[in-house]
Design an enzyme around this catalytic site. Structure first.
Site, PDB file in Angstrom:
ATOM      1  N   GLY A 171      -6.922  -6.075  -0.038  1.00 44.29           N
ATOM      2  CA  GLY A 171      -7.959  -5.333   0.678  1.00 44.29           C
ATOM      3  C   GLY A 171      -7.426  -4.163   1.480  1.00 44.29           C
ATOM      4  O   GLY A 171      -7.735  -4.027   2.672  1.00 44.29           O
ATOM      5  N   VAL A 172      -6.626  -3.305   0.826  1.00 46.49           N
ATOM      6  CA  VAL A 172      -6.070  -2.138   1.510  1.00 46.49           C
ATOM      7  C   VAL A 172      -6.168  -0.913   0.607  1.00 46.49           C
ATOM      8  O   VAL A 172      -6.291  -1.035  -0.608  1.00 46.49           O
ATOM      9  CB  VAL A 172      -4.582  -2.351   1.889  1.00 46.49           C
ATOM     10  CG1 VAL A 172      -4.434  -3.461   2.904  1.00 46.49           C
ATOM     11  CG2 VAL A 172      -3.733  -2.630   0.648  1.00 46.49           C
ATOM     12  N   GLY A 212      -1.476   1.463 -35.718  1.00 46.10           N
ATOM     13  CA  GLY A 212      -1.533   0.175 -36.403  1.00 46.10           C
ATOM     14  C   GLY A 212      -0.530  -0.816 -35.853  1.00 46.10           C
ATOM     15  O   GLY A 212      -0.656  -2.021 -36.062  1.00 46.10           O
ATOM     16  N   ASN A 213       0.506  -0.302 -35.145  1.00 44.76           N
ATOM     17  CA  ASN A 213       1.473  -1.191 -34.503  1.00 44.76           C
ATOM     18  C   ASN A 213       0.927  -1.808 -33.216  1.00 44.76           C
ATOM     19  O   ASN A 213       1.516  -2.751 -32.680  1.00 44.76           O
ATOM     20  CB  ASN A 213       2.762  -0.439 -34.147  1.00 44.76           C
ATOM     21  CG  ASN A 213       3.763  -0.401 -35.281  1.00 44.76           C
ATOM     22  OD1 ASN A 213       3.996   0.647 -35.868  1.00 44.76           O
ATOM     23  ND2 ASN A 213       4.345  -1.546 -35.602  1.00 44.76           N
ATOM     24  N   SER A 214      -0.168  -1.265 -32.694  1.00 44.64           N
ATOM     25  CA  SER A 214      -0.710  -1.752 -31.422  1.00 44.64           C
ATOM     26  C   SER A 214      -0.955  -3.252 -31.465  1.00 44.64           C
ATOM     27  O   SER A 214      -1.571  -3.768 -32.400  1.00 44.64           O
ATOM     28  CB  SER A 214      -2.028  -1.043 -31.100  1.00 44.64           C
ATOM     29  OG  SER A 214      -1.806   0.288 -30.740  1.00 44.64           O
ATOM     30  N   HIS A 230      -7.559  -3.022 -26.924  1.00 43.19           N
ATOM     31  CA  HIS A 230      -8.175  -1.902 -27.638  1.00 43.19           C
ATOM     32  C   HIS A 230      -8.213  -2.118 -29.149  1.00 43.19           C
ATOM     33  O   HIS A 230      -8.956  -1.438 -29.853  1.00 43.19           O
ATOM     34  CB  HIS A 230      -7.478  -0.575 -27.292  1.00 43.19           C
ATOM     35  CG  HIS A 230      -6.143  -0.366 -27.926  1.00 43.19           C
ATOM     36  ND1 HIS A 230      -4.956  -0.563 -27.247  1.00 43.19           N
ATOM     37  CD2 HIS A 230      -5.785   0.040 -29.170  1.00 43.19           C
ATOM     38  CE1 HIS A 230      -3.942  -0.277 -28.044  1.00 43.19           C
ATOM     39  NE2 HIS A 230      -4.416   0.084 -29.218  1.00 43.19           N
ATOM     40  N   ILE A 237      -3.798   2.438  -0.175  1.00 41.08           N
ATOM     41  CA  ILE A 237      -2.379   2.738   0.009  1.00 41.08           C
ATOM     42  C   ILE A 237      -2.045   4.141  -0.476  1.00 41.08           C
ATOM     43  O   ILE A 237      -2.796   4.746  -1.246  1.00 41.08           O
ATOM     44  CB  ILE A 237      -1.494   1.716  -0.738  1.00 41.08           C
ATOM     45  CG1 ILE A 237      -1.832   1.706  -2.236  1.00 41.08           C
ATOM     46  CG2 ILE A 237      -1.633   0.335  -0.134  1.00 41.08           C
ATOM     47  CD1 ILE A 237      -0.929   0.805  -3.070  1.00 41.08           C
ATOM     48  N   ASP A 244      -4.686  -4.152 -20.980  1.00 41.67           N
ATOM     49  CA  ASP A 244      -4.924  -3.926 -22.408  1.00 41.67           C
ATOM     50  C   ASP A 244      -4.382  -5.076 -23.256  1.00 41.67           C
ATOM     51  O   ASP A 244      -3.721  -4.868 -24.269  1.00 41.67           O
ATOM     52  CB  ASP A 244      -4.303  -2.598 -22.861  1.00 41.67           C
ATOM     53  CG  ASP A 244      -4.838  -2.148 -24.222  1.00 41.67           C
ATOM     54  OD1 ASP A 244      -5.853  -2.716 -24.677  1.00 41.67           O
ATOM     55  OD2 ASP A 244      -4.233  -1.248 -24.836  1.00 41.67           O
TER      56      ASP A 244
END
Length: 500
Positions: free
Chosen positions: A288-289, A230-232, A128, A291, A158
């Site tokens: 392919g399930v 800003g820490n992201s 992001h 749940i 992310d």
């Protein structure tokens, strides 16, 4: 001799002085670790040059109604004309745009954080931070600004990997640690670029592990180290200077740090980054399930103690699970040697397993464990290990002849009812015509038009079958009945209702 009042004051002063001395002596005696580990400064000094600021910019089309985009209509020769001309000129980054109209595209800048993992110029950050950017620049700790390009990114976790051309000055790179060994209460250090201030060091502890905040692969490390806007994309270090997480999100009613931050664990990051580096994209295993969670009521109905695993609510006809013999109603408790404790564990473990690998899958079927061998496929962007749908169809207004069982109005699925509720031909069983008066059914999101296919994993075709199965469950001392329920579209899930 002092009077009573003066004596009282003297005693208060004496106690105050004694208390102050006691506090002072306690403070002097306090060990260093009460103020935090002394080597935080050593860690920061060792790794801070590997932490970078990430500057991005993009063109955004301005809208006529947005703040700062429209010049107010002023009377001729208004004394405010020069003021507003200058104000809107600055807001638009210079001249341009008709007075009172759209200002046209404008340049928007944003800042985030990242860290160098390879001195060849590889940087890890959040997706992001660089999403939709036209231009990306890496700003080193000494202020050097260098253009960067995207190697690959993964929206599901992310994460993103960037590359830039290294300067002549040698770079500092950091290495990943083992996030699985991180303990709650352990000291950690976060370094990043909060509010565009530049390299900032904060410290705290690990508050929790495996936090789920709404994503499919969430297993965040929670920390009280101050993390702000800003820490992201910045790193979370242990006291060895190893990266144990990528700071990604905060919980905050104000937008600032309130001591609840979340970091993607390094053991997830390394797998994703390796694939971004190799393929430019993340490639995940696929079972392919569909749940759903194994609740205490479902576990009791299936004789599973303690409640654990992921309950299979549906099988994709084209997925790897079907030819392996995995069936709806199975509970997966182990996958490729890893315990599946909750429903959320399965998508993470499957996604991290190499495509094409044959794995052992341990399921519980009718109270007994079985092992199935599955060769994993590849998860495409439009596929995922889905949770069972809880969509509630609109109730039908027409009345019909029905019978009561489990607090529900039920009827055999006749052609007329199939047409009324638009139930697919592949769905077989007993249709619910009303749930009025059944709070239990409402809480489980059952509704008119849902079809009960099985009771206690045995097929039912009429109301008498259901009553017979419920009577047997009561005799067996069961508190609830496990129902296999399909919505009109054929999406299956499991529901427990009280038999009392």
């Amino acid at each position: 001799m002092p009077g009573p009042f003066e004596l009282t004051i003297s005693r208060v002063r004496a106690f105050a002085v004694a208390g102050a001395l006691a506090l002072a002596s306690t403070s002097l005696a306090a060990p260093a670790f009460a103020r935090g580990p002394e080597n935080i400064a050593d860690v920061a000094e060792k790794v801070i040059d590997a932490v970078v600021n990430i500057s991005t910019s993009q063109n955004v089309a301005a809208r006529g109604g947005e703040r700062g985009g429209v010049m107010p209509q002023l009377p001729p020769d208004s004394p405010f004309q020069d003021f507003f001309d200058e104000f809107f000129k600055n807001r638009r980054g210079g001249e341009g745009g008709p007075r009172g109209g759209n200002s046209g595209p404008r340049r928007v800048n944003s800042l985030g954080s990242g860290f160098i993992i390879d001195t060849a110029g590889m940087v890890v950050t959040n997706n992001h931070v660089i999403a939709d950017a036209d231009e990306i620049n890496i700003i080193l700790n000494d202020g050097t600004k260098i253009p960067a390009e995207i190697v690959g990114r993964d929206k599901k976790t992310d994460l993103a990997l960037l590359k830039f051309k290294p300067p002549e000055k040698p770079l500092v790179a950091v290495k990943f640690g083992n996030s699985d060994s991180v303990r709650i209460g352990e000291w950690v250090v976060a370094i990043g670029n909060p509010f565009s201030l530049g390299g900032t060091v904060t410290a705290g502890i690990v508050s929790a592990r495996n936090r789920d905040i709404g994503g499919q692969y969430d297993a965040y490390i929670q920390t009280d180290a101050a993390i702000n806007r800003g820490n992201s994309g910045g790193p979370l270090f242990n006291l060895n200077g190893d990266v144990i997480g990528v700071n990604t999100a905060i919980f905050s009613p104000t937008g600032g740090s309130v001591g609840i931050g979340f970091a993607v664990p390094s053991n997830i990051v390394t797998g994703v980054i390796d694939q971004l580096r190799q393929f430019g994209e993340a490639r995940r295993g696929w079972l392919g399930v569909r749940i759903q969670e194994v609740t205490d009521e479902i576990a009791e109905s299936l004789s599973i103690k303690p409640a654990r695993g992921a309950l299979i609510a549906g099988i994709d006809d084209k997925g790897p699970a079907k030819p392996a013999g995995i069936e709806s109603g199975d509970v997966i408790v182990k996958f490729d040697g890893k315990d599946i404790k909750t429903m959320k564990d399965l998508p993470r473990v499957v996604a991290d397993t190499p495509i094409g690998k044959e794995v052992d899958v341990v399921v519980i079927r009718k109270g007994k464990e079985q092992t199935r061998k599955v060769t994993l496929g590849r998860l495409e962007d439009d596929e995922k290990a889905k949770e069972a749908s809880l969509k509630v169809p609109a109730p039908a207004e027409e009345k019909t002849v029905s019978q009561k069982a489990l607090g529900l109005d039920l009827a055999a699925l006749s052609p007329a009812l199939r047409s009324r509720y638009k139930v697919k031909d592949s769905v077989k069983g007993v249709v619910i015509t009303s749930i009025e008066g059944s709070r239990d059914a409402a809480d489980k999101r059952l509704s008119a038009g849902d079809v009960i296919m099985e009771v206690a994993q045995e097929a039912v075709t009429n109301v008498a079958d259901i009553k017979k199965r419920v009577d047997q469950l009561k005799k067996d001392g069961k508190k609830s009945a496990l129902l296999t329920v399909s919505n009109p579209d054929g999406e299956v899930r499991f529901v427990t209702l009280s038999v009392q």
